[in-house]
Design a protein around this motif. Structure first.
Motif, PDB file in Angstrom:
ATOM      1  N   ARG A  48       6.974   3.753   6.519  1.00 47.92           N
ATOM      2  CA  ARG A  48       7.693   3.309   5.320  1.00 47.92           C
ATOM      3  C   ARG A  48       7.586   4.253   4.124  1.00 47.92           C
ATOM      4  N   TYR A  49       6.585   5.141   4.142  1.00 45.83           N
ATOM      5  CA  TYR A  49       6.364   5.977   2.957  1.00 45.83           C
ATOM      6  C   TYR A  49       6.337   7.476   3.231  1.00 45.83           C
ATOM      7  N   GLY A  50       6.339   7.890   4.495  1.00 44.56           N
ATOM      8  CA  GLY A  50       6.155   9.302   4.793  1.00 44.56           C
ATOM      9  C   GLY A  50       4.765   9.737   4.348  1.00 44.56           C
ATOM     10  N   ASN A  51       4.611  11.041   4.170  1.00 49.18           N
ATOM     11  CA  ASN A  51       3.315  11.597   3.757  1.00 49.18           C
ATOM     12  C   ASN A  51       3.283  11.653   2.227  1.00 49.18           C
ATOM     13  N   THR A  52       2.453  10.800   1.624  1.00 45.47           N
ATOM     14  CA  THR A  52       2.350  10.778   0.156  1.00 45.47           C
ATOM     15  C   THR A  52       1.138  11.569  -0.326  1.00 45.47           C
ATOM     16  N   SER A  53       0.634  12.459   0.507  1.00 46.84           N
ATOM     17  CA  SER A  53      -0.456  13.378   0.160  1.00 46.84           C
ATOM     18  C   SER A  53      -1.694  12.634  -0.358  1.00 46.84           C
ATOM     19  N   ALA A  54      -2.169  12.955  -1.550  1.00 41.74           N
ATOM     20  CA  ALA A  54      -3.419  12.348  -2.037  1.00 41.74           C
ATOM     21  C   ALA A  54      -3.301  10.839  -2.200  1.00 41.74           C
ATOM     22  N   ALA A  55      -2.072  10.322  -2.244  1.00 38.56           N
ATOM     23  CA  ALA A  55      -1.896   8.871  -2.430  1.00 38.56           C
ATOM     24  C   ALA A  55      -1.937   8.104  -1.118  1.00 38.56           C
ATOM     25  N   SER A  56      -1.881   8.802   0.002  1.00 37.45           N
ATOM     26  CA  SER A  56      -1.639   8.074   1.258  1.00 37.45           C
ATOM     27  C   SER A  56      -2.800   7.163   1.651  1.00 37.45           C
ATOM     28  N   ILE A  57      -4.030   7.616   1.506  1.00 40.00           N
ATOM     29  CA  ILE A  57      -5.160   6.763   1.926  1.00 40.00           C
ATOM     30  C   ILE A  57      -5.335   5.559   0.997  1.00 40.00           C
ATOM     31  N   PRO A  58      -5.299   5.737  -0.346  1.00 43.64           N
ATOM     32  CA  PRO A  58      -5.439   4.525  -1.175  1.00 43.64           C
ATOM     33  C   PRO A  58      -4.268   3.551  -1.031  1.00 43.64           C
TER      34      PRO A  58
END
Ligand code: ACO
Length: 330
Positions: free
Chosen positions: A275-285
Motif C-alpha cells: 500500500r505504501y511502497g518503500n517509504t525509506s526511513a518512515a517504513s519501519i515506524p
C-alpha cells in the motif's frame, strides 16, 4: 540498574494522494502486473506540494505525543532520520522542534537512508542509557517523490512518501534489549543521490536517486538474514522467541526471501509495502503503527525491527513491548 529506552508513543502520517500502478503505466513503460509480481507494491502515497519531510513528521509526532500523554515541552531530544530534509540546513529536526513547540529539546538529523529509523532508535537508546535525556522523539520521514526521476521505470515505481514517529522514554524494564548497526561504504555507488557539493550533480544538473536494483536486492536479503540472527542472539533470545518481525518495506520478495531463509512463519512477518511502497526511513515506524492498529502486538511481545539501505547500511533492534496498545499507554 541500567536505563533502557522503551517505546511509549507511536504515530504515522501518509499523504492523502494515492498513486496506483495503473497511473504509472501512463508515464513509463511498465505494468501493474510487473510491479506487483517483482515488488508486491500496488500503490504508494505522494506528498502534496505544500507537504515536506518536516510537516509530515510533525503530524506523526503529534500522534505519538498524544499516545504517550506527553506535552512537546517535556521532550529532551528530537532525532529525525531522513535523507530528504526540507533544507540542507537547518536540520529537519529543528523545523519539527519549532512546529511542535518542543522548546526544551535538542534536535538533529541522522542520515542512514532506509536504515535511518533503526539507527535513530539505537542513538536515542544510547542517549537515554547514558543519562541526562529521558524523553526522546524519534522520527523517520522521507519524501522520495522529490528525488525520483519519474522517467526512470527502474526506480520510480518503488518508492512512496510518509512519516512515522515514536516516543522513547527511560525505563528500568522492557524496551530495547539489543541492537546491531552496520555499514559497508564500498557499496556506496549501488544506491545514491548526488549531494549539493557533488561534481556529478553540477555535470548532470539533476539530483535523482540512482540504484543498481539487482545488487541491492542481493545485499538486502543477505543483510536482513545476518542482522536478524545477530540482533536476536545479542538479546539472548532465539528466533522462536520473537513474536513479530518488522522489516524495512522495500520489496515483498526481499522480505519473503529473508523470512524463508530464517524459516519464519508468515504470520510473524509484517508486510504493508503493497500500500505504501518503500517509504525509506518512515517504513519501519509506519509498519509498527499498523501492526499495533491491527492488534498484532501485545504487551510482553518481543519484536525484531530490521532495516537496510543506502550506505550501504543496516540496523536491527530487538524490543520488549511493554506498553499496552489497547490502553494506548502504560
Ligand atoms: N516495469 C517493467 N519492467 C521493468 C521495470 C518496470 N518498472 N523496471 C525494470 N524492468 C525491466 C528491466 O529493464 C529488465 O528488463 P530486461 O530483462 O529486458 O533488461 C527486467 O525488468 C528485469 O529487471 P531486473 O532489474 O533484473 O528485475 P528484478 O527482478 O531484479 O527487480 C527490482 C528489480 C524490483 C528493482 C529489484 O531488483 C529490487 O527490488 N531491488 C532492491 C531495491 C531496494 O530494495 N532498494 C532499497 C532501497 S533502500 C534505500 O536506502 C533507499
Amino acid at each position: 540498574m541500567a536505563l533502557r529506552a522503551r517505546i511509549t508513543g507511536w504515530g504515522k502520517y501518509l499523504p492523502q494522494r494515492i498513486l496506483t500502478n495503473r497511473e504509472l503505466e501512463k508515464w513509463v513503460d511498465t505494468s501493474d502486473a510487473w510491479i506487483r509480481s517483482r515488488t508486491g507494491i500496488r500503490e504508494r502515497r505522494i506528498a502534496a506540494d505544500d507537504e515536506t519531510a518536516s510537516t509530515m513528521a510533525v503530524e506523526a509526532s503529534r500522534q505519538a505525543l498524544e499516545v504517550a500523554h506527553l506535552n512537546p515541552k517535556e521532550l529532551d531530544l528530537i532525532i529525525a532520520a531522513t535523507v530528504t530534509p526540507d533544507k540542507v540546513f537547518p536540520a529537519c529536526a529543528s523545523l519539527i522542534q519549532h512546529q511542535l513547540g518542543a522548546s526544551k529539546a535538542a534536535a538533529f538529523d541522522l542520515n542512514a537512508a532506509c536504515s535511518g529509523f533503526v539507527y535513530a532508535l539505537a542513538t536515542a537508546n544510547q542517549f537515554i542509557g547514558a543519562g541526562g535525556f529521558e524523553k526522546v522523539l524519534v522520527v523517520g520521514t522521507d519524501v522520495y517523490s522529490r528525488i525520483l526521476d519519474w522517467r526512470d521505470r527502474s526506480t520510480c515505481v518503488l518508492f512512496g512518501d510518509g512519516a512515522g514517529a515514536v516516543i522513547m522514554e527511560a525505563s528500568t524494564q522492557g524496551g530495547s534489549l539489543s541492537f546491531v548497526l552496520g555499514s559497508d561504504g564500498s557499496g556506496a555507488d549501488l544506491l545514491y543521490v548526488p549531494g549539493l557539493c557533488d561534481s556529478t550533480l553540477v555535470a548532470n544538473d539533476h539530483h535523482y536517486l540512482t540504484m543498481n536494483g539487482p545488487e541491492v536486492f542481493k545485499f538486502a536479503i543477505h543483510t536482513m538474514v545476518g542482522a536478524t540472527k545477530q540482533v536476536v542472539e545479542t538479546a539472548h533470545l532465539t528466533l522462536d522467541d520473537i513474536d513479530l518481525f518488522i522489516y524495512h518495506q522495500a520489496n515483498s520478495r526481499i522480505i519473503q526471501a529473508a523470512a524463508k531463509s530464517l524459516s519464519l512463519p508468515p504470520h510473524k512477518v509484517f508486510i504493508n509495502v503493497d500500500r505504501y511502497g518503500n517509504t525509506s526511513a518512515a517504513s519501519i515506524p509506519i509498519a509498527l503503527c499498523e501492526a499495533i492498529e491491527e492488534g498484532r502486538i501485545q504487551k510482553g511481545d518481543h519484536l525484531a525491527l530490521v532495516g537496510f539501505g543506502g550506505g550501504l547500511s543496516w540496523g536491527a533492534m530487538v524490543v520488549e513491548w511493554d506498553s499496552d496498545p489497547l490502553e494506548k499507554n502504560v
